[in-house]
Design a protein around this motif. Structure first.
Motif, PDB file in Angstrom:
ATOM      1  N   LEU A 101       0.967  -1.334  -0.103  1.00  0.00           N
ATOM      2  CA  LEU A 101       0.072   0.224   0.173  1.00  0.00           C
ATOM      3  C   LEU A 101       0.843   1.203  -0.063  1.00  0.00           C
ATOM      4  O   LEU A 101       1.913   1.420   0.813  1.00  0.00           O
ATOM      5  CB  LEU A 101      -0.773   0.152   1.197  1.00  0.00           C
ATOM      6  CG  LEU A 101      -1.902  -1.091   1.222  1.00  0.00           C
ATOM      7  CD1 LEU A 101      -2.588  -0.889   2.436  1.00  0.00           C
ATOM      8  CD2 LEU A 101      -2.965  -0.619   0.272  1.00  0.00           C
ATOM      9  N   VAL A 102       0.585   2.192  -0.924  1.00  0.00           N
ATOM     10  CA  VAL A 102       1.350   3.255  -0.861  1.00  0.00           C
ATOM     11  C   VAL A 102       0.716   4.694  -0.642  1.00  0.00           C
ATOM     12  O   VAL A 102      -0.218   4.762  -1.531  1.00  0.00           O
ATOM     13  CB  VAL A 102       1.871   3.479  -2.409  1.00  0.00           C
ATOM     14  CG1 VAL A 102       2.717   4.715  -2.566  1.00  0.00           C
ATOM     15  CG2 VAL A 102       2.924   2.151  -2.855  1.00  0.00           C
ATOM     16  N   LYS A 103       0.918   5.163   0.242  1.00  0.00           N
ATOM     17  CA  LYS A 103       0.338   6.565   0.539  1.00  0.00           C
ATOM     18  C   LYS A 103       1.531   7.529   0.754  1.00  0.00           C
ATOM     19  O   LYS A 103       2.638   7.519   1.346  1.00  0.00           O
ATOM     20  CB  LYS A 103      -0.467   6.515   2.134  1.00  0.00           C
ATOM     21  CG  LYS A 103      -1.133   7.906   2.402  1.00  0.00           C
ATOM     22  CD  LYS A 103      -1.659   7.814   3.743  1.00  0.00           C
ATOM     23  CE  LYS A 103      -2.486   9.003   3.949  1.00  0.00           C
ATOM     24  NZ  LYS A 103      -3.173   8.926   5.441  1.00  0.00           N
ATOM     25  N   LYS A 104       1.579   8.657   0.047  1.00  0.00           N
ATOM     26  CA  LYS A 104       2.357   9.589   0.053  1.00  0.00           C
ATOM     27  C   LYS A 104       3.126   9.987   1.478  1.00  0.00           C
ATOM     28  O   LYS A 104       2.457  10.508   2.202  1.00  0.00           O
ATOM     29  CB  LYS A 104       1.929  11.020  -0.770  1.00  0.00           C
ATOM     30  CG  LYS A 104       3.309  11.895  -1.322  1.00  0.00           C
ATOM     31  CD  LYS A 104       2.751  13.091  -2.061  1.00  0.00           C
ATOM     32  CE  LYS A 104       3.678  13.921  -2.481  1.00  0.00           C
ATOM     33  NZ  LYS A 104       4.549  14.617  -1.253  1.00  0.00           N
ATOM     34  N   ALA A 142       9.896   3.907   8.437  1.00  0.00           N
ATOM     35  CA  ALA A 142      10.041   3.888   6.727  1.00  0.00           C
ATOM     36  C   ALA A 142       8.640   3.314   6.219  1.00  0.00           C
ATOM     37  O   ALA A 142       7.692   2.871   6.977  1.00  0.00           O
ATOM     38  CB  ALA A 142      11.140   2.369   6.555  1.00  0.00           C
ATOM     39  N   PRO A 143       8.474   3.761   5.041  1.00  0.00           N
ATOM     40  CA  PRO A 143       7.070   3.256   4.297  1.00  0.00           C
ATOM     41  C   PRO A 143       6.937   1.865   4.443  1.00  0.00           C
ATOM     42  O   PRO A 143       7.870   0.980   4.101  1.00  0.00           O
ATOM     43  CB  PRO A 143       7.652   3.862   3.024  1.00  0.00           C
ATOM     44  CG  PRO A 143       8.892   4.830   2.934  1.00  0.00           C
ATOM     45  CD  PRO A 143       9.715   4.168   4.064  1.00  0.00           C
ATOM     46  N   PRO A 144       5.691   1.682   4.613  1.00  0.00           N
ATOM     47  CA  PRO A 144       5.553   0.023   4.691  1.00  0.00           C
ATOM     48  C   PRO A 144       5.690  -0.689   3.631  1.00  0.00           C
ATOM     49  O   PRO A 144       6.094  -1.897   3.698  1.00  0.00           O
ATOM     50  CB  PRO A 144       3.800   0.069   5.173  1.00  0.00           C
ATOM     51  CG  PRO A 144       3.348   1.574   4.483  1.00  0.00           C
ATOM     52  CD  PRO A 144       4.479   2.367   4.945  1.00  0.00           C
ATOM     53  N   GLN A 145       5.409  -0.212   2.347  1.00  0.00           N
ATOM     54  CA  GLN A 145       5.852  -0.949   1.171  1.00  0.00           C
ATOM     55  C   GLN A 145       7.084  -1.415   0.914  1.00  0.00           C
ATOM     56  O   GLN A 145       7.513  -2.284   0.319  1.00  0.00           O
ATOM     57  CB  GLN A 145       5.172   0.034  -0.206  1.00  0.00           C
ATOM     58  CG  GLN A 145       6.001   1.169  -0.357  1.00  0.00           C
ATOM     59  CD  GLN A 145       5.441   2.422   0.396  1.00  0.00           C
ATOM     60  OE1 GLN A 145       4.710   2.417   1.280  1.00  0.00           O
ATOM     61  NE2 GLN A 145       5.731   3.673  -0.374  1.00  0.00           N
ATOM     62  N   ASP A 181      -2.700   2.044  -4.611  1.00  0.00           N
ATOM     63  CA  ASP A 181      -2.949   3.308  -4.171  1.00  0.00           C
ATOM     64  C   ASP A 181      -3.770   3.515  -2.851  1.00  0.00           C
ATOM     65  O   ASP A 181      -4.833   2.636  -2.815  1.00  0.00           O
ATOM     66  CB  ASP A 181      -3.552   4.123  -5.318  1.00  0.00           C
ATOM     67  CG  ASP A 181      -3.829   5.631  -4.774  1.00  0.00           C
ATOM     68  OD1 ASP A 181      -3.393   5.917  -3.456  1.00  0.00           O
ATOM     69  OD2 ASP A 181      -4.284   6.261  -5.581  1.00  0.00           O
ATOM     70  N   PHE A 182      -2.962   3.950  -1.875  1.00  0.00           N
ATOM     71  CA  PHE A 182      -4.073   3.605  -0.614  1.00  0.00           C
ATOM     72  C   PHE A 182      -5.396   4.225  -0.540  1.00  0.00           C
ATOM     73  O   PHE A 182      -6.284   3.965  -0.249  1.00  0.00           O
ATOM     74  CB  PHE A 182      -3.307   4.707   0.800  1.00  0.00           C
ATOM     75  CG  PHE A 182      -3.817   4.799   1.766  1.00  0.00           C
ATOM     76  CD1 PHE A 182      -4.299   3.623   2.764  1.00  0.00           C
ATOM     77  CD2 PHE A 182      -4.485   5.914   2.063  1.00  0.00           C
ATOM     78  CE1 PHE A 182      -4.950   4.116   3.954  1.00  0.00           C
ATOM     79  CE2 PHE A 182      -5.417   6.166   3.317  1.00  0.00           C
ATOM     80  CZ  PHE A 182      -5.572   5.224   4.126  1.00  0.00           C
ATOM     81  N   GLU A 183      -5.422   5.386  -1.394  1.00  0.00           N
ATOM     82  CA  GLU A 183      -6.804   6.217  -1.409  1.00  0.00           C
ATOM     83  C   GLU A 183      -7.822   5.138  -2.138  1.00  0.00           C
ATOM     84  O   GLU A 183      -9.186   5.497  -1.540  1.00  0.00           O
ATOM     85  CB  GLU A 183      -6.700   7.314  -2.140  1.00  0.00           C
ATOM     86  CG  GLU A 183      -5.517   8.280  -1.617  1.00  0.00           C
ATOM     87  CD  GLU A 183      -6.195   8.765  -0.070  1.00  0.00           C
ATOM     88  OE1 GLU A 183      -7.161   8.702   0.118  1.00  0.00           O
ATOM     89  OE2 GLU A 183      -5.280   9.176   0.645  1.00  0.00           O
TER      90      GLU A 183
END
Length: 293
Positions: A181-184, A220-223, A242-244
């Motif tokens: 999951l990517v959230k900026k 760190a970013p989870p991804q 995309d997280f959204e």
């Protein structure tokens, strides 16, 4: 040294194993089916449902010198403190545990809430977002008041995301539940469960009083963690999402509403060394035991 661990789950077992010098270690669970697991981790098991204290448990508490509370709070606050207050009133802790000299409460870095990715330490403002984090703040306050009234040192361990043997990204990959999951600009801290045990022993040895962030060095970013685990395991990583627009439960989505970088400098400046200060070395250490047969 008689250690009592209320709510002897994943972290509680690690704490028990980190205290080999203790003459006796006791632990509570809600189910007798878990007695064997507690015994395997050096604990004398007792049932505790949060609503009453059995005669056997009351007798055990009389010799307890070091108390660790790991049971999650509810809407009314800390269940153990509330029950003790109901049973014996404000005299509380020392009435039930006359030999008690040190107390620890396992809390969460979630109490800091959202700081837009900025660094926080033990002096930072608590801005809890979720109901569970607000409950933790309430429970921390209850424990501080109870220990102050009893004249006891209290170490509050604020823990970040807990993982370790049997509970980690490799297991999620194997089950097919790992997601990138990517959230900026989103980051999280983590903590290896063995470091929780070691930190609890370190603080107990020093009769430490105060709030301590028990967390790794590297938010760190989870991804990135999923990507590194896949690299080590030699498997194709799941696609980024995309997280959204991702399909998430309300609870899973709520975790992403809090963004901060948590400092562990306070406990490190006291002389504590984390065995697993970052996720890369920790995943490398976990892989031999997690590798499928």
């Amino acid at each position: 040294m008689h250690v009592m661990i209320f709510g002897a789950g994943f972290s509680g077992k690690a704490i028990a194993m980190a205290m080999p010098e203790a003459a006796r270690i006791s632990g509570t669970t809600r189910s007798a089916e878990k007695f064997a697991a507690l015994s395997e981790n050096r604990m004398q098991p007792f049932l505790f449902d949060g609503r009453s204290i059995s005669e056997a448990l009351l007798s055990e508490l009389k010799s307890v010198t070091h108390l660790v509370q790991s049971i999650a709070p509810d809407a009314e606050g800390d269940p153990l403190i509330n029950l003790i207050s109901t049973c014996v009133g404000k005299s509380g802790l020392k009435t039930l545990m006359p030999n008690l000299v040190w107390t620890a409460y396992l809390s969460t870095v979630g109490v800091y809430g959202d700081h837009d990715g900025a660094w926080v330490d033990e002096t930072s403002e608590c801005r809890p977002v979720s109901a569970r984090s607000r409950q933790r703040v309430m429970a921390e306050d209850q424990w501080m008041a109870a220990c102050a009234a009893a004249g006891l040192p209290l170490a509050i361990l604020r823990l970040s995301g807990i993982y370790g043997p049997g509970r980690n990204t490799f297991r999620n990959i194997e089950k097919g539940t790992a997601r990138r999951l990517v959230k900026k600009d989103q980051v999280f801290n983590r903590i290896r469960v063995e470091d929780i045990g070691a930190a609890a022993r370190f603080l107990a040895d020093r009769m430490a009083d105060g709030i301590f962030n028990v967390t790794d060095d590297e938010p760190a970013p989870p991804q990135d963690v999923v990507l590194e685990a896949c690299r080590i395991a030699g498997v194709e990583p799941p696609p980024e999402q995309d997280f959204e627009t991702a399909d998430l439960t309300p609870m899973a989505r709520s975790f992403y509403g809090e963004n901060k970088r948590v400092s562990n400098r306070k406990i490190r400046d006291m002389g504590f060394s984390f065995r697993f200060p970052d996720y890369r070395m920790s995943l490398k250490d976990l892989w031999p035991a997690e590798k499928p047969d």
